[in-house]
Design a protein around this motif. Structure first.
Motif, mmCIF file in Angstrom:
data_model
loop_
_atom_site.group_PDB
_atom_site.id
_atom_site.type_symbol
_atom_site.label_atom_id
_atom_site.label_comp_id
_atom_site.label_asym_id
_atom_site.label_seq_id
_atom_site.Cartn_x
_atom_site.Cartn_y
_atom_site.Cartn_z
ATOM 1 N N ASP A 485 0.838 -1.217 0.000
ATOM 2 C CA ASP A 485 0.000 0.000 0.000
ATOM 3 C C ASP A 485 0.864 1.255 0.000
ATOM 4 O O ASP A 485 0.525 2.269 -0.623
ATOM 5 C CB ASP A 485 -0.922 0.024 1.226
ATOM 6 C CG ASP A 485 -1.945 -1.095 1.203
ATOM 7 O OD1 ASP A 485 -2.369 -1.464 0.096
ATOM 8 O OD2 ASP A 485 -2.301 -1.588 2.284
ATOM 9 N N VAL A 486 1.981 1.195 0.719
ATOM 10 C CA VAL A 486 2.820 2.387 0.905
ATOM 11 C C VAL A 486 3.870 2.516 -0.197
ATOM 12 O O VAL A 486 4.181 3.627 -0.644
ATOM 13 C CB VAL A 486 3.500 2.338 2.293
ATOM 14 C CG1 VAL A 486 4.441 3.520 2.472
ATOM 15 C CG2 VAL A 486 2.452 2.323 3.389
ATOM 16 N N GLY A 487 4.386 1.387 -0.642
ATOM 17 C CA GLY A 487 5.428 1.425 -1.660
ATOM 18 C C GLY A 487 6.694 2.085 -1.137
ATOM 19 O O GLY A 487 7.148 1.807 -0.024
ATOM 20 N N GLU A 488 7.239 3.014 -1.900
ATOM 21 C CA GLU A 488 8.468 3.714 -1.516
ATOM 22 C C GLU A 488 8.198 5.015 -0.771
ATOM 23 O O GLU A 488 9.124 5.769 -0.477
ATOM 24 C CB GLU A 488 9.300 4.028 -2.775
ATOM 25 C CG GLU A 488 9.758 2.810 -3.553
ATOM 26 C CD GLU A 488 10.686 1.947 -2.717
ATOM 27 O OE1 GLU A 488 11.561 2.513 -2.027
ATOM 28 O OE2 GLU A 488 10.521 0.708 -2.748
ATOM 29 N N GLN A 489 6.924 5.287 -0.455
ATOM 30 C CA GLN A 489 6.566 6.572 0.150
ATOM 31 C C GLN A 489 7.064 6.668 1.589
ATOM 32 O O GLN A 489 6.926 5.726 2.375
ATOM 33 C CB GLN A 489 5.044 6.768 0.117
ATOM 34 C CG GLN A 489 4.598 8.129 0.614
ATOM 35 C CD GLN A 489 3.154 8.417 0.232
ATOM 36 O OE1 GLN A 489 2.554 7.693 -0.557
ATOM 37 N NE2 GLN A 489 2.598 9.475 0.777
ATOM 38 N N SER A 490 7.634 7.808 1.936
ATOM 39 C CA SER A 490 8.124 8.048 3.298
ATOM 40 C C SER A 490 6.996 8.525 4.201
ATOM 41 O O SER A 490 6.032 9.149 3.745
ATOM 42 C CB SER A 490 9.234 9.098 3.287
ATOM 43 O OG SER A 490 10.377 8.629 2.622
ATOM 44 N N PHE A 491 7.128 8.217 5.492
ATOM 45 C CA PHE A 491 6.316 8.856 6.526
ATOM 46 C C PHE A 491 7.156 10.001 7.104
ATOM 47 O O PHE A 491 8.358 10.082 6.870
ATOM 48 C CB PHE A 491 5.957 7.861 7.623
ATOM 49 C CG PHE A 491 4.835 6.918 7.270
ATOM 50 C CD1 PHE A 491 4.093 6.314 8.266
ATOM 51 C CD2 PHE A 491 4.519 6.622 5.958
ATOM 52 C CE1 PHE A 491 3.061 5.429 7.965
ATOM 53 C CE2 PHE A 491 3.500 5.747 5.634
ATOM 54 C CZ PHE A 491 2.759 5.146 6.644
ATOM 55 N N TYR A 492 6.509 10.883 7.890
ATOM 56 C CA TYR A 492 7.227 12.033 8.443
ATOM 57 C C TYR A 492 6.956 12.190 9.935
ATOM 58 O O TYR A 492 5.908 11.773 10.445
ATOM 59 C CB TYR A 492 6.802 13.322 7.718
ATOM 60 C CG TYR A 492 7.234 13.370 6.266
ATOM 61 C CD1 TYR A 492 8.446 13.955 5.898
ATOM 62 C CD2 TYR A 492 6.432 12.823 5.266
ATOM 63 C CE1 TYR A 492 8.846 13.995 4.567
ATOM 64 C CE2 TYR A 492 6.820 12.856 3.940
ATOM 65 C CZ TYR A 492 8.026 13.437 3.593
ATOM 66 O OH TYR A 492 8.423 13.468 2.281
#
Length: 568
Positions: A485-492
């Motif tokens: 669902d998240v893939g390569e996306q970062s959280f902050y």
């Protein structure tokens, strides 16, 4: 639209009296001020109606003085030390010249007679004024009076120097005259003013004054979290709380019963209201001030941060001629802000709007607002019945809390009125069950309820220290997500900086779930189906839950998983 003669601002009055502003521009300035809470001078500058130099000249005329170039003015050290940093910040003044028996202060504000009298009392001398640029005054205060913590410690020293304060007793035998004398002592006035000023500056929503057996704590609630400031000595609790009671109109001699009051102050050029609540406790009165700074609250639909589809649907529902729109959530979840944003949208010259609340939180020009008071018999039900004889188009009920209020709200809807209200439920679907539990017939709910919005407020990540990271599998699972669902996306997250007081958060925004009462939902309500069935059908029809909307905010880099998990 506000009429200029209903609005009292010395600068606007001056410009109107000297025919320097047309009626049309007057109305636009007043409307902008009422809508946003911004200072009139800032609006005049933004509209390009006057330059800052012209505005300063007009302020000087009103104050009966002249303009100086503070940036080029040399001020000696003794003059600067003649006022405390707390006084400089609270009244937005800088001393420029001391003379026998008096002092000259530079300000960029039109100070009221009350503020002038306060300064004469606090400084114990004659006070005159000159006018300077706002930024120059700000720069001098920052340069010469250091950080706010210094002014707090400075005032603690002054408070300790008031010998009689140390002898005050926390018991009912203390004479009222002695209490009033101590509450009006200059160091106490300065300290309370500083606390209120700092709360507004820090965007606090509440200020807590809490006496305990061995401590007296003062805490601010900022973005939903409580932070403690440097505590004053325990024996100062009574004079400080008495000062708050004096300025809020409470009975200073009554320390056995809860009381409610209100304070209205102008702080750095803007009007701020404080709603005051006192509660007798084992070790003295606990006092909480709710800060009602309209300029710090987004009372516009555009500023609420709703998802585009929810925003569009909500605007459609509040444009209907009749029906009931309910906002749900716990205390402090943004219900009132959401409904007032809707009222702002509806507040036009051809719409009659009435509100009943306990108490009224935001004063809005053009809306008739009534305080409900159960103790005096002025109940929600009684006020609502009177509303129906006042030819309204829109009615806001602060909260549907019993069957009587619910029935009158439904009656108002059935007779052609649009009704806004709130309920305390955990989610949108639970509002239906709550109304049925009150005793409302399901068919009446189905025929009048247009939509239910569930809200929560989550803290937003400080943009000054926002830092990316890769979430682990356990965190993703708790949010109902997978690595795919998240893939390569970062959280902050916020690493912490001076801008956010090292908290990592600055400001809050809403997350929403929007249950629109369509025909399939109406059939379930009539059949008295449980909450879980209504929720599942709503999700099948496209409703996102609070958790799902929170995940959207996480993926957009607006908030953290911890905030979403905490509130959903």
């Amino acid at each position: 639209m506000a009429e200029p003669n209903q609005f009292t601002d010395p600068l606007l009055d001056h410009l109107r009296d000297h025919e320097m502003l047309t009626e049309e521009y007057m109305n636009e300035v007043v409307d902008d001020h009422e809508r946003t809470g911004r200072p009139v001078r800032a609006i005049l500058l933004e509209f390009g109606l006057f330059t800052e130099e012209e505005i300063l000249e007009h302020i000087a005329i009103i104050m009966g003085t002249h303009v100086i170039d503070l940036a080029r003015t040399v001020i000696d050290h003794d003059t600067l030390r003649s006022i405390t940093s707390g006084t400089a910040r609270m009244y937005h003044v800088v001393p420029v010249e001391a003379y026998p028996g008096g002092i000259q202060l530079a300000t960029s504000e039109i100070l009221s007679h009350e503020a002038h009298d306060d300064l004469i009392f606090l400084l114990d001398c004659d006070v005159t004024f000159v006018i300077a640029r706002h930024q120059d005054v700000e720069d001098h205060i920052r340069e010469h009076y250091g950080e706010d913590s210094e002014s707090v410690n400075e005032l603690f020293d002054a408070l300790e120097d008031v010998g009689t304060l140390g002898s005050l007793r926390q018991d009912a035998q203390e004479s009222d005259d002695a209490l009033i004398d101590e509450a009006n002592a200059a160091p106490v006035i300065k300290f309370v003013n500083l606390v209120l000023h700092q709360a507004v500056k820090d965007r606090a929503s509440d200020i807590h004054f809490e006496p305990f057996e061995h401590d007296f704590k003062i805490r601010y609630r900022v973005d939903g979290a409580l932070y403690e400031m440097a505590p004053p000595p325990k024996h100062l609790a009574l004079p400080i709380i008495s000062r708050i009671k004096v300025i809020s109109g409470l009975d200073i001699s009554e320390r056995r019963l809860p009381q409610d009051g209100r304070i209205q102050l102008k702080i750095v050029g803007k009007q701020v209201d404080f709603r005051v609540s006192s509660l007798p406790t084992q070790f003295g009165e606990s006092v909480v001030l709710r800060v009602l700074d309209q300029s710090a609250v987004g009372l516009e639909l555009d500023t609420l941060g709703m998802p585009e589809d929810v925003d569009e649907t909500f605007r459609d529902d509040i444009s209907k001629p009749n029906g009931i729109v309910v906002v749900t959530g716990p205390t402090g979840s943004g219900k009132t802000t959401t409904l007032y944003a809707a009222l702002r949208k509806k507040n036009t010259i051809d719409t009659k709007i009435l509100t009943v609340e306990e108490p009224v939180e935001y004063d809005v020009d053009g809306i008739v607002q009534v305080n409900a008071d159960e103790r005096s018999g002025n109940t929600f039900g009684k006020v609502l019945r009177a509303f129906l004889r006042q030819d309204p188009d829109v009615i806001l009920v602060g909260e549907i809390r019993d069957l009587e209020t619910a029935q009158i709200a439904i009656q108002a809807s059935l007779t052609g009125h649009l009704v806004f209200s709130t309920l305390h439920t955990n989610d949108a679907a639970g509002a239906v069950t709550r109304l049925i539990d009150m005793g409302v017939e399901p068919f009446l709910i189905a025929s009048t309820l247009e939509s239910v919005m569930g809200t929560r407020l989550v803290r937003t990540i400080c943009q000054g220290c926002r830092t990316p990271y890769t979430p682990d599998e356990g965190l993703l699972k708790s949010l109902g997500l997978s690595a795919d669902d998240v893939g390569e996306q970062s959280f902050y997250y916020g690493a912490g900086c001076a801008s956010c007081n090292q908290t990592g958060y600055r400001g809050r925004r809403g997350i929403y779930e929007y249950l629109r009462v369509t025909e399939p939902i109406r059939r379930l309500i009539v059949d008295n189906k449980p909450t879980v069935v209504i929720r599942d059908k709503a999700r099948e029809l496209g409703m996102r839950t609070l958790r799902e909307d929170g995940v959207r905010c996480i993926l957009d880099g607006v908030t953290t998983p911890e905030e979403v998990l905490r509130y959903t």
